[in-house]
Design a protein around this motif. Structure first.
Motif, PDB file in Angstrom:
ATOM      1  N   TYR A  14       0.832  -1.215   0.000  1.00  0.00           N
ATOM      2  CA  TYR A  14       0.000   0.000   0.000  1.00  0.00           C
ATOM      3  C   TYR A  14       0.863   1.261   0.000  1.00  0.00           C
ATOM      4  O   TYR A  14       0.526   2.247  -0.670  1.00  0.00           O
ATOM      5  N   LEU A  15       1.969   1.252   0.740  1.00  0.00           N
ATOM      6  CA  LEU A  15       2.857   2.416   0.751  1.00  0.00           C
ATOM      7  C   LEU A  15       3.473   2.634  -0.623  1.00  0.00           C
ATOM      8  O   LEU A  15       3.561   3.773  -1.108  1.00  0.00           O
ATOM      9  N   TRP A  16       3.878   1.559  -1.270  1.00  0.00           N
ATOM     10  CA  TRP A  16       4.449   1.649  -2.614  1.00  0.00           C
ATOM     11  C   TRP A  16       3.412   2.182  -3.605  1.00  0.00           C
ATOM     12  O   TRP A  16       3.676   3.135  -4.340  1.00  0.00           O
ATOM     13  N   LEU A  52       0.977   6.241  -7.192  1.00  0.00           N
ATOM     14  CA  LEU A  52      -0.281   6.775  -7.707  1.00  0.00           C
ATOM     15  C   LEU A  52      -0.748   8.038  -6.987  1.00  0.00           C
ATOM     16  O   LEU A  52      -1.773   8.610  -7.351  1.00  0.00           O
ATOM     17  N   HIS A  53      -0.003   8.464  -5.951  1.00  0.00           N
ATOM     18  CA  HIS A  53      -0.379   9.633  -5.152  1.00  0.00           C
ATOM     19  C   HIS A  53      -1.781   9.440  -4.556  1.00  0.00           C
ATOM     20  O   HIS A  53      -2.635  10.317  -4.616  1.00  0.00           O
ATOM     21  N   ASN A  54      -1.973   8.281  -3.952  1.00  0.00           N
ATOM     22  CA  ASN A  54      -3.300   7.869  -3.510  1.00  0.00           C
ATOM     23  C   ASN A  54      -3.390   7.863  -1.990  1.00  0.00           C
ATOM     24  O   ASN A  54      -2.733   7.051  -1.317  1.00  0.00           O
ATOM     25  N   ASN A  55      -4.223   8.740  -1.429  1.00  0.00           N
ATOM     26  CA  ASN A  55      -4.360   8.834   0.026  1.00  0.00           C
ATOM     27  C   ASN A  55      -4.993   7.594   0.634  1.00  0.00           C
ATOM     28  O   ASN A  55      -4.699   7.241   1.778  1.00  0.00           O
ATOM     29  N   GLU A  56      -5.886   6.932  -0.098  1.00  0.00           N
ATOM     30  CA  GLU A  56      -6.507   5.719   0.443  1.00  0.00           C
ATOM     31  C   GLU A  56      -5.461   4.636   0.677  1.00  0.00           C
ATOM     32  O   GLU A  56      -5.535   3.899   1.664  1.00  0.00           O
ATOM     33  N   ASP A  57      -4.497   4.530  -0.237  1.00  0.00           N
ATOM     34  CA  ASP A  57      -3.417   3.558  -0.043  1.00  0.00           C
ATOM     35  C   ASP A  57      -2.538   3.936   1.146  1.00  0.00           C
ATOM     36  O   ASP A  57      -2.126   3.073   1.933  1.00  0.00           O
ATOM     37  N   LYS A  70       5.046   3.524   8.641  1.00  0.00           N
ATOM     38  CA  LYS A  70       3.906   4.296   9.125  1.00  0.00           C
ATOM     39  C   LYS A  70       4.224   5.788   9.124  1.00  0.00           C
ATOM     40  O   LYS A  70       3.403   6.617   8.687  1.00  0.00           O
ATOM     41  N   ALA A  71       5.416   6.139   9.598  1.00  0.00           N
ATOM     42  CA  ALA A  71       5.818   7.545   9.614  1.00  0.00           C
ATOM     43  C   ALA A  71       5.817   8.126   8.207  1.00  0.00           C
ATOM     44  O   ALA A  71       5.347   9.254   7.979  1.00  0.00           O
TER      45      ALA A  71
END
Length: 581
Positions: A221-223, A228-233, A412-413
């Motif tokens: 999800y971080l990758w 994709l510049h995706n906040n949900e991820d 997480k950070a």
């Protein structure tokens, strides 16, 4: 198809298919037969060829490692590594051979296809056993595909079990978004019946447990969020990191080497080096490749060759740490990208490499994973040559850590900072709910960095050296701080290249076209100049090398030449590379 191509490759060190006995129909008769194949999948994942690739793919291409000039220039591996270092990679380069990872995938696919029927034959193989095995194989397969996507971008994806080289193996490449979603789907399914992380002994971290599955999910999800510049991820990454962190806290057993002055179950100071890299399978570890060193089949030859000696009595490893590991920078600017260490009392400065602190301006031999003793933080050593005990080459028993708690905390950070950055500028005025939330995110991110940094310092340094409230209202500064703390903490663990790739993707004005194969695109994303500067800083003439990496396709290795030639019409080459028939 690609598996058959691999079998014909003269440079192959491993077979892609298990031996005939294990794929024969008469083999799948008992619980022990399934266990043999599950263990075989893990064994393939910890093979020399996979180990070397995780180091080269995830570390050597970054700014942390350089080729050791002490290795003969005629050595085949040296030649392949030199191509990578010169950014002049040929499609026949041994490190663009992905077959060792596809071998692991095929083991997983065979278990997933064959194991279920064993329940009808052997009453000792219960549904719970099958579901646990299935969970591990789905997860290990997803992890392998995740490595492949980050290294090659467009990769063939198959869930078919290949039992012989005569099978038709026509498999198309898929773009990364499709492969990553398939990996996420498998991991979510695996999570339902995951092994408990509370098992005793080495299996707690040697097998893929729920903690490991959630760590892989957080990483993916971080990758994907970065690309994709995706906040949900990003939020999904935070959520899964929280699950792992809470699980590790709940498992924590108080010992005299874990300080209760920290908010997380991390070992303090130089003892962390012993806990993680000497004793191994530490409490804070999540998933490790297992090696006992007891015999040739349980020796971590890959890590030994890369970081200790390229061959027995060779006196040199293939790789050394870049020269920026040998100095401590001004701690007043801890976010500066050229600053690895900011404090001479940072245990990692002395324990990651040999010979630091003696005024040398050169490459440094790597201590992490090779030494069997550590510097403890009660007084400064005269140089990093202290405690030079090393492992025996023939029985190199160092595990390779894939995930551990500090990694998850810093993931997480990073995700928290990205969420704050994507939500606009954070001001001191608490005028909106969003502003307050972003301030909380950055405060928590800084605390996570401080916790990892704190555990590496002597207690006498805590009040003076922690970053405290350092520019926590500036997401751009915090992003660099997290990136540098990951560098200090996770160097030589196959993480750095992927870390700076995420940094590169996040700084694109427009997200790249990650849902389309590269060969189908008319133009390519231009790489972020600061990313290129990071990659180039380990070289005397870094700009001349990174000038070749201006566009996205150069971030990825070429599809193996043999597979392109054998599989015409099915596989297509990364457009930055040329195959000659």
């Amino acid at each position: 198809m690609i598996l058959a191509a691999g079998l014909m490759s003269a440079c192959m060190d491993m077979e892609l298919l298990p031996n005939d006995k294990t794929v024969d129909e008469d083999f799948w008769q008992s619980k022990s037969d399934v266990a043999l194949m599950v263990n075989g999948a893990y064994k393939q994942f910890s093979s020399t060829e996979v180990q070397k690739r995780l180091i080269v793919w995830g570390g050597f291409r970054s700014d942390e490692l350089l080729l050791n000039s002490g290795v003969p220039a005629s050595d085949g591996t040296y030649i392949a590594l030199n191509q990578i270092q010169e950014v002049n990679i040929e499609t026949t380069n041994t490190f663009s051979d992905w077959s060792s990872l596809y071998s692991v995938i095929n083991y997983c696919n065979i278990v997933l296809e064959k194991a279920k029927a064993v329940m009808d034959i052997d009453p000792n193989y219960a549904e719970g056993d099958y579901l646990a095995d299935r969970s591990q194989m789905l997860s290990l397969r997803a992890l392998c595909y995740f490595y492949l996507v980050r290294t090659f971008r467009d990769v063939p994806y198959t869930t078919t079990a290949y039992m012989s080289s005569s099978q038709g193996m026509q498999v198309n490449q898929l773009p990364p978004t499709e492969v990553l979603q398939l990996c996420i789907d498998d991991l979510l399914e695996a999570e339902k019946n995951a092994l408990s992380p509370r098992m005793n002994g080495w299996k707690r971290v040697g097998w893929i447990t729920k903690d490991a599955i959630q760590s892989i999910l957080a990483d993916i999800y971080l990758w994907r969020g970065s690309v994709l510049h995706n906040n949900e991820d990003y939020q999904a990454c935070v959520d899964y990191c929280n699950k792992v962190i809470e699980s590790k806290k709940s498992q924590h057993i108080v010992t005299d080497v874990v300080s209760e002055k920290l908010d997380y179950p991390l070992t303090i100071g130089g003892r962390a080096f012993v806990d993680l890299y000497v004793t191994q399978n530490a409490e804070e570890s999540i998933f490790e490749m297992q090696f006992s060193g007891a015999n040739s089949t349980s020796t971590n030859t890959g890590l030994a060759q890369m970081y200790y000696e390229y061959k027995k009595n060779g006196k040199n490893a293939y790789l050394q740490a870049a020269l920026n590991f040998g100095s401590v920078k001004n701690s007043s600017e801890p976010d500066a990208l050229e600053a690895i260490y900011t404090n001479q009392y940072d245990c990692r400065y002395w324990n990651n490499c040999y010979s630091v602190g003696d005024g040398k301006s050169s490459q440094f031999n790597i201590r992490k994973g090779t030494a069997t003793s550590a510097w403890f933080s009660n007084s400064l050593p005269t140089s990093g040559d202290n405690s030079t005990a090393v492992r025996t080459y023939d029985y190199f028993d160092q595990n390779f850590i894939v995930y551990r708690l500090a990694d998850i905390m810093l993931m997480k950070a990073e995700a928290l900072v990205a969420l704050a950055n994507n939500s606009g500028e954070v001001t001191s005025e608490e005028d909106t709910e969003g502003t307050n939330l972003n301030a909380e995110r950055l405060t928590e991110a800084l605390d996570l960095v401080n916790q990892v940094y704190k555990r590496s310092l002597d207690e006498s340094q805590w009040s003076a050296s922690l970053y405290k409230d350092y520019k926590k209202n500036d997401p751009a500064v915090m992003e660099k701080l997290v990136l540098q703390e990951r560098f200090r903490e996770l160097c030589f663990e196959g993480k750095r290249w992927y870390d700076i790739l995420r940094y590169n993707y996040r700084h694109q004005e427009t997200p790249c076209n990650y849902s389309t194969l590269m060969v189908e695109q008319g133009s390519y994303m231009k790489n972020y100049q600061e990313f290129l500067d990071i990659v180039g800083r380990k070289y005397d003439n870094g700009a001349s090398r990174t000038n070749k990496m201006k566009e996205e396709p150069r971030l990825y290795l070429p599809v193996p030449h043999n597979d392109i030639i054998t599989c015409r019409g099915w596989l297509r080459q990364n457009p930055m590379y040329t195959d000659e028939d």
